[in-house]
Enzyme design. Sequence first.
Site, PDB file in Angstrom:
ATOM      1  N   ARG A   1       0.688  -1.351  -0.011  1.00 24.31           N
ATOM      2  CA  ARG A   1       0.029   0.035   0.236  1.00 24.31           C
ATOM      3  C   ARG A   1       0.997   1.240  -0.128  1.00 24.31           C
ATOM      4  NH1 ARG A   1      -3.018  -3.969   1.272  1.00 24.31           N
ATOM      5  NH2 ARG A   1      -1.472  -4.513   2.673  1.00 24.31           N
ATOM      6  N   THR A   2       2.051   1.516   0.616  1.00 21.96           N
ATOM      7  CA  THR A   2       2.556   2.710   1.013  1.00 21.96           C
ATOM      8  C   THR A   2       3.342   2.976  -0.380  1.00 21.96           C
ATOM      9  OG1 THR A   2       2.925   2.440   3.453  1.00 21.96           O
ATOM     10  CG2 THR A   2       4.209   3.863   2.252  1.00 21.96           C
TER      11      THR A   2
ATOM     12  N   ARG B   1      11.668   3.144   2.856  1.00 22.13           N
ATOM     13  CA  ARG B   1      11.388   2.311   4.085  1.00 22.13           C
ATOM     14  C   ARG B   1      12.642   1.334   4.361  1.00 22.13           C
ATOM     15  NH1 ARG B   1       5.844  -1.152   4.852  1.00 22.13           N
ATOM     16  NH2 ARG B   1       5.197   0.853   5.228  1.00 22.13           N
TER      17      ARG B   1
ATOM     18  N   HIS C   1       6.043   5.944  11.101  1.00 22.20           N
ATOM     19  CA  HIS C   1       5.290   5.923   9.897  1.00 22.20           C
ATOM     20  C   HIS C   1       4.399   7.070   9.711  1.00 22.20           C
ATOM     21  CE1 HIS C   1       3.798   4.580   6.173  1.00 22.20           C
ATOM     22  NE2 HIS C   1       3.333   3.139   6.543  1.00 22.20           N
TER      23      HIS C   1
ATOM     24  N   LYS D   1      25.016  -6.030  -2.765  1.00 22.88           N
ATOM     25  CA  LYS D   1      26.473  -6.200  -3.309  1.00 22.88           C
ATOM     26  C   LYS D   1      27.444  -5.851  -2.093  1.00 22.88           C
ATOM     27  CE  LYS D   1      25.126  -5.231  -8.177  1.00 22.88           C
ATOM     28  NZ  LYS D   1      25.661  -4.294  -9.202  1.00 22.88           N
TER      29      LYS D   1
END
Length: 309
Positions: free
Chosen positions: A57-58, A107, A135, A86
């Site tokens: 959703r975000t 995020r 959030h 890497k």
Amino acid sequence: MSSFANRDVISVRDFTRRELEELLSNAEEMERVYERGGDDRLSGKILATLFFSPSTRTRLSFESAMHRLGGDVISLGGKEAASTAKGENLADTVRTVEHYCDVIVLRHPKEGAARLAAELTDVPVINAGDGANQHPTQTFLDLYTIMKEKGRIGGLRIGLLGDLKYGRTVHSLAYALALFGARIHLISPEELRMPSHILAELERIGAKVEEHRDLEEILPDLDVLYVTRIQREMFPDPEEFERVKGSYKVTRDLIEEHAQSDLAILHPLPRVDEIEPEVDELPQARYFDQVRNGVIVRMALLDLILGGE
């Protein structure tokens, strides 16, 4: 000029009530833009989405919001496809990506990652969730949904149900609700109580807070019920999760027998088993409207940060 212009969005605690009201007001305008199918006020701007932990959703709502305002989006193809796979560190990644875009949405599983990224880059960084910490844009859309459903926030009786210990959404939302003068009812099993440092902060800013163990007891008094899932991925000890999983559930019978007819049930989603599917058919279920509002509020935020007209 808006106080949001070219600004990082790391924690809801970085914003005053007046600033949050400015955002909610702009979201009302963006709702009209959304209903018209969007416009091109952010044409030429580029949003970079850097998601190092899962999100549906975000990430998609930010990308949808940018497209609806005429901007472009670039993103990592998942953690495995990024240079971090890497061995590149987060600092080098964001210092590279800032040359490709006008705003970064990040995020990350580690608390504090968004703040660190903001300190290292000149482009605005929006925290899309850092561990169990913050959030903020979920809180913004939660506030907007409550405003739309109830016409106000101050004085409402709002229940926060579920995992209040590890749930970052309720940590941020409780603080914001306190700024607006809502009455906050915290409902959880003993093992998932709101952390003491957050309770102390709420007390410091004069919030009206009550704690409960029994949803049925407080449900008839609530204007809004905000439900969260027990997030397996947030528990450092798997045995702790096993002890509390399934310890609460919102059922159709419970709502029909005990809730007000105009109760608004919200949930940041995804859900697991804390709201049974039969509740979706009730007029009190507003969580899918909440998803729509997520796009609108993120349009408003991008518009304010990037200075679109």
